[in-house]
Write a protein that holds these residues in place. Sequence first.
Motif, PDB file in Angstrom:
ATOM      1  N   THR A 145      -0.731  31.526 -12.897  1.00 27.05           N
ATOM      2  CA  THR A 145       0.034  30.394 -13.419  1.00 27.05           C
ATOM      3  C   THR A 145       1.224  30.131 -12.502  1.00 27.05           C
ATOM      4  O   THR A 145       1.417  30.816 -11.494  1.00 27.05           O
ATOM      5  CB  THR A 145       0.533  30.693 -14.838  1.00 27.05           C
ATOM      6  OG1 THR A 145       1.449  31.803 -14.796  1.00 27.05           O
ATOM      7  CG2 THR A 145      -0.623  31.035 -15.774  1.00 27.05           C
ATOM      8  N   ALA A 191       1.079  22.196 -17.173  1.00 33.40           N
ATOM      9  CA  ALA A 191       1.010  23.522 -16.541  1.00 33.40           C
ATOM     10  C   ALA A 191       2.382  24.102 -16.269  1.00 33.40           C
ATOM     11  O   ALA A 191       2.528  25.320 -16.153  1.00 33.40           O
ATOM     12  CB  ALA A 191       0.222  23.429 -15.241  1.00 33.40           C
ATOM     13  N   GLY A 219      -5.891  28.929  -9.917  1.00 36.43           N
ATOM     14  CA  GLY A 219      -4.598  28.399 -10.314  1.00 36.43           C
ATOM     15  C   GLY A 219      -4.351  27.049  -9.683  1.00 36.43           C
ATOM     16  O   GLY A 219      -5.122  26.583  -8.829  1.00 36.43           O
ATOM     17  N   ALA A 240       0.208  33.404 -19.699  1.00 37.59           N
ATOM     18  CA  ALA A 240       0.139  34.250 -18.511  1.00 37.59           C
ATOM     19  C   ALA A 240       0.137  35.721 -18.881  1.00 37.59           C
ATOM     20  O   ALA A 240      -0.523  36.542 -18.234  1.00 37.59           O
ATOM     21  CB  ALA A 240       1.322  33.945 -17.588  1.00 37.59           C
ATOM     22  N   TYR A 264      -3.034  22.359 -20.208  1.00 44.10           N
ATOM     23  CA  TYR A 264      -3.747  23.262 -21.107  1.00 44.10           C
ATOM     24  C   TYR A 264      -4.057  22.483 -22.386  1.00 44.10           C
ATOM     25  O   TYR A 264      -3.264  21.639 -22.809  1.00 44.10           O
ATOM     26  CB  TYR A 264      -2.881  24.467 -21.487  1.00 44.10           C
ATOM     27  CG  TYR A 264      -2.423  25.327 -20.346  1.00 44.10           C
ATOM     28  CD1 TYR A 264      -3.210  26.366 -19.875  1.00 44.10           C
ATOM     29  CD2 TYR A 264      -1.170  25.135 -19.758  1.00 44.10           C
ATOM     30  CE1 TYR A 264      -2.773  27.191 -18.837  1.00 44.10           C
ATOM     31  CE2 TYR A 264      -0.728  25.948 -18.726  1.00 44.10           C
ATOM     32  CZ  TYR A 264      -1.530  26.965 -18.268  1.00 44.10           C
ATOM     33  OH  TYR A 264      -1.091  27.774 -17.247  1.00 44.10           O
ATOM     34  N   HIS A 322      -6.073  22.682 -13.477  1.00 43.05           N
ATOM     35  CA  HIS A 322      -4.931  23.490 -13.890  1.00 43.05           C
ATOM     36  C   HIS A 322      -3.633  22.699 -14.015  1.00 43.05           C
ATOM     37  O   HIS A 322      -2.541  23.263 -13.858  1.00 43.05           O
ATOM     38  CB  HIS A 322      -4.711  24.660 -12.925  1.00 43.05           C
ATOM     39  CG  HIS A 322      -5.913  25.526 -12.747  1.00 43.05           C
ATOM     40  ND1 HIS A 322      -6.341  26.412 -13.701  1.00 43.05           N
ATOM     41  CD2 HIS A 322      -6.799  25.625 -11.718  1.00 43.05           C
ATOM     42  CE1 HIS A 322      -7.417  27.033 -13.270  1.00 43.05           C
ATOM     43  NE2 HIS A 322      -7.727  26.565 -12.076  1.00 43.05           N
ATOM     44  N   LYS A 378       3.432  28.718 -21.589  1.00 40.86           N
ATOM     45  CA  LYS A 378       2.958  29.185 -20.280  1.00 40.86           C
ATOM     46  C   LYS A 378       3.176  30.680 -20.118  1.00 40.86           C
ATOM     47  O   LYS A 378       2.322  31.408 -19.616  1.00 40.86           O
ATOM     48  CB  LYS A 378       3.670  28.395 -19.174  1.00 40.86           C
ATOM     49  CG  LYS A 378       3.102  28.568 -17.757  1.00 40.86           C
ATOM     50  CD  LYS A 378       3.687  29.733 -17.009  1.00 40.86           C
ATOM     51  CE  LYS A 378       5.167  29.619 -16.783  1.00 40.86           C
ATOM     52  NZ  LYS A 378       5.554  28.728 -15.699  1.00 40.86           N
TER      53      LYS A 378
END
Length: 485
Positions: free
Chosen positions: A171, A336, A55, A372, A315, A312, A368
């Motif tokens: 995340t 992120a 992460g 997750a 995305y 990270h 997100k």
Amino acid sequence: MQVSRKELVAVLSPFNPWWRGEPIADLPAWKRAAWSELDRWVASPPVHRAILVSGARQVGKTTLLLQQVDALLKQGVPSANILYATFDHPLLKLAGIEAVLEAWREREPRADGPEYLFLDEAQFIRDWGTWVKHQIDFNKQRRIVFTGSAMPLVQTEPESGVGRWHTIRLTTLSFYEYLQIKQLQLPLLPPLASLVELFEWPQPRFYRARELAAPYVGHFHEYLIRGGFPQTAQVESITQAQRLLREDIIDKVLKRDMTALFGVRRVLDLEHTFLYLCMHDGGLLNISDLSGNLEVKRPTAQHFIELLEACHLIYRLPPFGYGKDVLKGRFKIYLADAAIAPAVLLKGKGVIDDPALLGVATETAVFKHLFARYYARNVRFTYWHGKRGHEVDLVAEIGQQLIPFEVKYRAQHTGARELKGLIELCAQKDIARGYVVTKSLDDFGPMTELPPASAAVTRIMRIPAPLLCYWMGASELRQPDAEDA
């Protein structure tokens, strides 16, 4: 240069207070949703593998490891059989893993039972891939948990990692976790195990959920601009929270980690690339426009994008489809965390008063939360662009199912005219259900005004963003099943 065992013990001892019979200081009572998965793999692993907790910076990886150490100690595991070491420390990095283990065993002779190794920032261990492979293959009594930037770890020696570790992706905080950390006293929302349950709700239950959710809206907006990092969530001032996000998290990744992990020297160009992405959060990446504006070569710009994803900070979503559709298409970029762009661009609380910026932040947060919730099932996320120019923000491919999500975070009520892309995709692919993420709590419930052609096969549910993010975060505490969406 050699580091003496005495020096190594002096470094390790403060990180391992349980060797002296002391508790772990300042350990928070709250736990991330990923805790249960980590605990399950450490306590009774389904197969003998190392565990990689990956992460972004400051999302709570170290805290998660120390909470696991605390749980093991309470279960009666001998303190001598537990080691925590961070290879971000210069002396440990210089000495190497074997010297660290020797110093540990000189300080703490082994007791009966398995050994537990918690290795932070493991990407700094020399030849880490070979070492982990050897440990998993030949030392069945060692259970290894390590953290770091997952993508550089995995991509460095992919063959070494096959079947050697299980990845837990951490995340930034979900909206549900954010509320738990803040310890806010809010009305309890009705539990929801999966989104599909909403289609079975009677109308009065929607009315009741709207009433209960009213106090959540302001906190959701603050969550969007404060950030989903434990450190920023607990700072009283939003201005200070954004400064911490900008200086302690983003700047360290760009200026330190990129150089240490990937040997990046053109840090200014990398910063400009990230700034460009902050200005286009949730948009389609135009690599030619990016390279032209920043005056960098296209391969360089592409390389920077890949590095930012590896650490990270972003995305990338491909277009829906396979083969040429993906190769010719443009990636969609999400940051992120929704708070990153406002912090980097110095927007402050102004995001809340700007409908366009608030919509972008909400879409980023929605993605997100969905990521997750479902990453463990290897869900493929894409966006859809039809031949008529209509679009769908997110498409989750869960097994054989396609679950589309369209974000319409605006004051107006959402009707069929605003959902041409979603309706077209559902009709084209015979999709059973889709979701529209809305702004108003009154814009909540099943849509009844769908065109006849699509209404026969598709059901569409409107869900206010605060409720969706809350339920996705709360349901992340349990394992997803086939009917989650």
